[in-house]
Design an enzyme around this catalytic site. Sequence first.
Site, PDB file in Angstrom:
ATOM      1  N   TRP A 150      -1.984   1.497   7.006  1.00 48.29           N
ATOM      2  CA  TRP A 150      -0.550   1.731   6.768  1.00 48.29           C
ATOM      3  C   TRP A 150      -0.190   3.204   6.735  1.00 48.29           C
ATOM      4  O   TRP A 150      -0.952   4.018   6.192  1.00 48.29           O
ATOM      5  CB  TRP A 150      -0.211   1.097   5.419  1.00 48.29           C
ATOM      6  CG  TRP A 150       1.121   1.469   4.852  1.00 48.29           C
ATOM      7  CD1 TRP A 150       1.411   2.568   4.099  1.00 48.29           C
ATOM      8  CD2 TRP A 150       2.356   0.744   4.979  1.00 48.29           C
ATOM      9  NE1 TRP A 150       2.741   2.576   3.756  1.00 48.29           N
ATOM     10  CE2 TRP A 150       3.344   1.461   4.284  1.00 48.29           C
ATOM     11  CE3 TRP A 150       2.707  -0.454   5.624  1.00 48.29           C
ATOM     12  CZ2 TRP A 150       4.670   1.030   4.190  1.00 48.29           C
ATOM     13  CZ3 TRP A 150       4.036  -0.882   5.533  1.00 48.29           C
ATOM     14  CH2 TRP A 150       4.988  -0.145   4.825  1.00 48.29           C
ATOM     15  N   ASP A 162       5.806   7.946   4.611  1.00 44.52           N
ATOM     16  CA  ASP A 162       6.409   9.274   4.778  1.00 44.52           C
ATOM     17  C   ASP A 162       5.499  10.338   5.397  1.00 44.52           C
ATOM     18  O   ASP A 162       4.328  10.440   5.023  1.00 44.52           O
ATOM     19  CB  ASP A 162       6.792   9.867   3.415  1.00 44.52           C
ATOM     20  CG  ASP A 162       7.494   8.899   2.506  1.00 44.52           C
ATOM     21  OD1 ASP A 162       7.791   7.782   2.926  1.00 44.52           O
ATOM     22  OD2 ASP A 162       7.733   9.277   1.345  1.00 44.52           O
ATOM     23  N   TRP A 182       1.450  -1.487   2.348  1.00 44.92           N
ATOM     24  CA  TRP A 182       1.476  -0.411   1.367  1.00 44.92           C
ATOM     25  C   TRP A 182       0.469  -0.723   0.258  1.00 44.92           C
ATOM     26  O   TRP A 182       0.310  -1.881  -0.140  1.00 44.92           O
ATOM     27  CB  TRP A 182       2.895  -0.281   0.800  1.00 44.92           C
ATOM     28  CG  TRP A 182       3.076   0.966  -0.014  1.00 44.92           C
ATOM     29  CD1 TRP A 182       3.364   2.206   0.471  1.00 44.92           C
ATOM     30  CD2 TRP A 182       2.971   1.092  -1.430  1.00 44.92           C
ATOM     31  NE1 TRP A 182       3.435   3.102  -0.567  1.00 44.92           N
ATOM     32  CE2 TRP A 182       3.202   2.448  -1.746  1.00 44.92           C
ATOM     33  CE3 TRP A 182       2.692   0.201  -2.476  1.00 44.92           C
ATOM     34  CZ2 TRP A 182       3.176   2.937  -3.041  1.00 44.92           C
ATOM     35  CZ3 TRP A 182       2.667   0.690  -3.767  1.00 44.92           C
ATOM     36  CH2 TRP A 182       2.909   2.033  -4.057  1.00 44.92           C
ATOM     37  N   PHE A 236       1.240  10.351  -4.102  1.00 45.78           N
ATOM     38  CA  PHE A 236       2.533  10.142  -3.467  1.00 45.78           C
ATOM     39  C   PHE A 236       2.958  11.379  -2.675  1.00 45.78           C
ATOM     40  O   PHE A 236       2.261  12.377  -2.624  1.00 45.78           O
ATOM     41  CB  PHE A 236       3.568   9.750  -4.532  1.00 45.78           C
ATOM     42  CG  PHE A 236       3.629   8.264  -4.815  1.00 45.78           C
ATOM     43  CD1 PHE A 236       2.558   7.426  -4.535  1.00 45.78           C
ATOM     44  CD2 PHE A 236       4.778   7.695  -5.366  1.00 45.78           C
ATOM     45  CE1 PHE A 236       2.626   6.052  -4.788  1.00 45.78           C
ATOM     46  CE2 PHE A 236       4.867   6.331  -5.620  1.00 45.78           C
ATOM     47  CZ  PHE A 236       3.797   5.504  -5.334  1.00 45.78           C
ATOM     48  N   GLU A 266      14.990  10.248  -3.209  1.00 46.71           N
ATOM     49  CA  GLU A 266      13.592  10.500  -2.851  1.00 46.71           C
ATOM     50  C   GLU A 266      13.502  11.629  -1.831  1.00 46.71           C
ATOM     51  O   GLU A 266      14.466  11.935  -1.137  1.00 46.71           O
ATOM     52  CB  GLU A 266      12.976   9.229  -2.238  1.00 46.71           C
ATOM     53  CG  GLU A 266      12.948   8.028  -3.171  1.00 46.71           C
ATOM     54  CD  GLU A 266      12.131   6.857  -2.604  1.00 46.71           C
ATOM     55  OE1 GLU A 266      12.425   6.414  -1.486  1.00 46.71           O
ATOM     56  OE2 GLU A 266      11.206   6.404  -3.301  1.00 46.71           O
TER      57      GLU A 266
HETATM   58  C1  FRU Z   1       9.553   7.330   0.091  1.00 46.89           C
HETATM   59  C2  FRU Z   1       8.567   7.068  -1.042  1.00 46.89           C
HETATM   60  C3  FRU Z   1       8.407   8.304  -1.898  1.00 46.89           C
HETATM   61  C4  FRU Z   1       7.052   8.106  -2.505  1.00 46.89           C
HETATM   62  C5  FRU Z   1       6.298   7.433  -1.396  1.00 46.89           C
HETATM   63  C6  FRU Z   1       5.285   6.422  -1.862  1.00 46.89           C
HETATM   64  O1  FRU Z   1       9.402   6.473   1.163  1.00 46.89           O
HETATM   65  O2  FRU Z   1       8.996   5.951  -1.812  1.00 46.89           O
HETATM   66  O3  FRU Z   1       9.424   8.491  -2.854  1.00 46.89           O
HETATM   67  O4  FRU Z   1       6.465   9.306  -2.900  1.00 46.89           O
HETATM   68  O5  FRU Z   1       7.257   6.806  -0.578  1.00 46.89           O
HETATM   69  O6  FRU Z   1       4.500   5.980  -0.801  1.00 46.89           O
END
Ligand code: FRU
Length: 477
Positions: free
Chosen positions: A35, A38, A62, A97, A212
């Site tokens: 997977w 971002d 995810w 993250f 985000e």
């Molecule tokens: C955005 C997000 C971020 C986070 C990450 C987790 O798509 O939700 O806020 O850090 O993806 O994978």
Amino acid sequence: MMTLRIQANNAVKTLKESINPRWYPRFHLAPQAGWMNDPNGLIWFDGYYHAFYQHHPYAPVWGPMHWGHARSRDMVHWEHLPIALAPEGPEDKDGCFSGSAVSDGDKLALIYTGHKFHGTPCDENLYQVQCLATSHDGVNFERKGIVIDTPEGVHHFRDPKVWQEKEGWYMVVGARVADIGEVQLYQSDDLHHWHYVNTLGQSDEKMGYMWECPDFFPLADKHILMFSPQGMAAEGYNYRNLFQSGYLVGKWQEDDAYQIEQRFREMDHGHDFYAPQSFVAPDGRRIVMGWLAMWESPMPEKADGWAGMLSLPRELTLDKKGQLRMNPVKELELLRGDCRRWQVSELTHQTIVVEQGGQPIEIQLDLNIPLSTAEQFGLNIGQGARIYVDSQSRRLVVERHYPQHELSGYRSVPLPDEERLTLRIYIDSSSIEVFVNHGEYTLSSRIYPEKDDRDLSLFSHNGRAVVHEAHAWYLNA
Ligand code: FRU
């Protein structure tokens, strides 16, 4: 010792063996297997462009986040590198993250969010902290631990984007304070010790509950605050995806508040563009890449052992109307092979096949709006996707119809005022990116054509379509 990072790299190697390539991109960055979400830590460092990304190496869904890593000399040809970060410290035990990268002297520094639950996973037990890791070779990273702890009473606090100014380092972070989305600004002299400066922007009741992936950068004589709000409701043609990504335009100087001059506008108008991040190329261009997918989208490629990809790199400029323009970086021309002129200047109630097969392609299609009388005219990609002008609504539409994958529907933008509509279209195995009138709008969507359903055809329904220019390059990818 078998570290989590080694284990993760082994997992990708194994998973990679069983990838089904039918929708795997030929000229975009995607995970080797597993997977991706971002883009993270986009940077030019030591002669390479580096792209890190949110990665789950064990399955195409995810899961506990790692930082995947690839590098490129030209932003077009990518080389996969070992996973840079795995969730192996107490500070990031449930995930590394999103975050960013800066070059600090001869070191590459990653600043990312450590995601951890104290007890059972639920919002009350969630703590997100900002962490640092550094590297001399740009490949192997040393963890430096937490540099900003979770503020009192806040649980969602993530996605640090760091940059350097005269006065030292700055960071923007996204936060959910009660149910208000915010971008907070921090400052530091050494990347290790940070203090809160102020809040650059905050949602009103329409702007969502969490912002985000903030990014903050100068462009022309303005400062752009780009971020990805969660929780905005659709309004007519706008904000139709589950989450949005967009920007504010304003003025900013160190030590001053951010003066917002223009309301939120979306970055891209397709089905799949999220969490964009920008960086500066050595020649000063501001470039942005986003995740070419959307949360909770079915992502049919999961069946093939991988999920998610990044957009093409796009150069950002700000036009006189305060609109961000995104255009494909010039390096993409390196991919161009044979140029194919499509001998079509007019279509009348017709569909003409212009390409057979599904080679990766870049298309230039210029249409005359006032002289075209057809109700709908444009380009078909097999039976499942269309890019066309809808004369009744006066909009340019990107439509996909894959009911077998639960992906049907359209996105659209208004037709520009000029009489000529200029489209630059990139088609990869499972994506289209449409650049409208030199980047005034972009529409990016995932598509899932079957192998024998990839012919391209031009069409006009109920009337005439006038074509000024129609040619394409096969891409050597
Ligand atoms: C955005 C997000 C971020 C986070 C990450 C987790 O798509 O939700 O806020 O850090 O993806 O994978």
